[in-house]
Design a protein around this motif. Structure first.
Motif, PDB file in Angstrom:
ATOM      1  N   LEU A  19       0.818  -1.212   0.000  1.00  0.00           N
ATOM      2  CA  LEU A  19       0.000   0.000   0.000  1.00  0.00           C
ATOM      3  C   LEU A  19       0.850   1.260   0.000  1.00  0.00           C
ATOM      4  N   LEU A  24      -0.381   5.145  -0.665  1.00  0.00           N
ATOM      5  CA  LEU A  24      -1.206   5.442   0.506  1.00  0.00           C
ATOM      6  C   LEU A  24      -0.321   5.879   1.670  1.00  0.00           C
ATOM      7  N   ASP A  44      -6.133   9.251   2.815  1.00  0.00           N
ATOM      8  CA  ASP A  44      -6.089   9.449   1.368  1.00  0.00           C
ATOM      9  C   ASP A  44      -6.788  10.769   1.077  1.00  0.00           C
ATOM     10  N   THR A  47      -9.969  11.652   3.104  1.00  0.00           N
ATOM     11  CA  THR A  47     -10.677  10.412   3.403  1.00  0.00           C
ATOM     12  C   THR A  47      -9.883   9.566   4.391  1.00  0.00           C
ATOM     13  N   VAL A  49      -9.142   5.989   5.663  1.00  0.00           N
ATOM     14  CA  VAL A  49      -9.231   4.657   5.065  1.00  0.00           C
ATOM     15  C   VAL A  49      -8.816   3.628   6.104  1.00  0.00           C
ATOM     16  N   ILE A  51      -8.141  -0.384   6.560  1.00  0.00           N
ATOM     17  CA  ILE A  51      -7.806  -1.490   5.667  1.00  0.00           C
ATOM     18  C   ILE A  51      -7.817  -2.782   6.448  1.00  0.00           C
ATOM     19  N   ARG A  95     -13.634   5.312   4.209  1.00  0.00           N
ATOM     20  CA  ARG A  95     -13.625   4.229   3.219  1.00  0.00           C
ATOM     21  C   ARG A  95     -13.021   2.988   3.853  1.00  0.00           C
ATOM     22  N   ASP A  97     -11.101  -0.383   2.779  1.00  0.00           N
ATOM     23  CA  ASP A  97     -10.395  -1.130   1.738  1.00  0.00           C
ATOM     24  C   ASP A  97     -10.025  -2.493   2.309  1.00  0.00           C
ATOM     25  N   TYR A 113      -5.516  -6.024  -3.892  1.00  0.00           N
ATOM     26  CA  TYR A 113      -6.003  -4.848  -3.176  1.00  0.00           C
ATOM     27  C   TYR A 113      -7.357  -4.448  -3.719  1.00  0.00           C
ATOM     28  N   LEU A 114      -8.327  -4.292  -2.826  1.00  0.00           N
ATOM     29  CA  LEU A 114      -9.677  -3.905  -3.212  1.00  0.00           C
ATOM     30  C   LEU A 114     -10.041  -2.607  -2.504  1.00  0.00           C
ATOM     31  N   ARG A 115     -10.247  -1.564  -3.290  1.00  0.00           N
ATOM     32  CA  ARG A 115     -10.644  -0.261  -2.727  1.00  0.00           C
ATOM     33  C   ARG A 115     -12.150  -0.222  -2.549  1.00  0.00           C
ATOM     34  N   ALA A 116     -12.572   0.450  -1.492  1.00  0.00           N
ATOM     35  CA  ALA A 116     -13.998   0.713  -1.254  1.00  0.00           C
ATOM     36  C   ALA A 116     -14.834  -0.565  -1.254  1.00  0.00           C
TER      37      ALA A 116
END
Length: 118
Positions: A19, A24, A44, A47, A49, A51, A95, A97, A113-116
């Motif tokens: 990341l 990030l 970010d 935002t 985040v 994880i 968010r 992730d 890696y999967l965002r949102a």
């Protein structure tokens, strides 16, 4: 430390490195409160985040991301709010992730890696 715990810690370290390489800004690791734990915390832009890192040694019992169900996702959003309050910070968005790590210890780990997550 148990093998499962070592695998999880290694997965979190791999995810953090991945990341950071993706740009990030990680600001916290393994933050805990009475409600639970956030594996990694990043900022970010405006935002916050959080994880979730899921690590497995194989896909024999399914993909690591299958371990994030709606209840877990809801708890992660609540944990994110608690983290922001604990650090006296405000964000325009929160968010969640996720990072899946498959690492059998014999070759290069697979990182997804999967965002949102929704």
């Amino acid at each position: 430390m148990k093998a499962k715990d070592r695998l999880g810690r290694r997965g979190e370290a791999l995810a953090a490195s991945y990341l950071e390489g993706a740009g990030l800004d990680l600001v916290d690791h393994n933050w805990r409160c009475a409600l639970g734990e956030i594996d990694l915390v990043a900022i970010d832009g405006s935002t916050l985040v959080v994880i979730e890192v899921k690590t497995r040694s194989s896909l024999d019992f399914g993909h690591p991301l299958e371990g994030i169900d709606p209840a877990k996702l809801q708890r992660l959003y609540l944990l994110a709010s608690r983290w922001a309050v604990a650090h006296e910070l405000r964000f325009s968005e929160i968010r969640v992730d996720a990072v899946a790590v498959v690492d059998d210890g014999t070759g290069d780990p697979q990182i997804e890696y999967l965002r949102a997550v929704s």
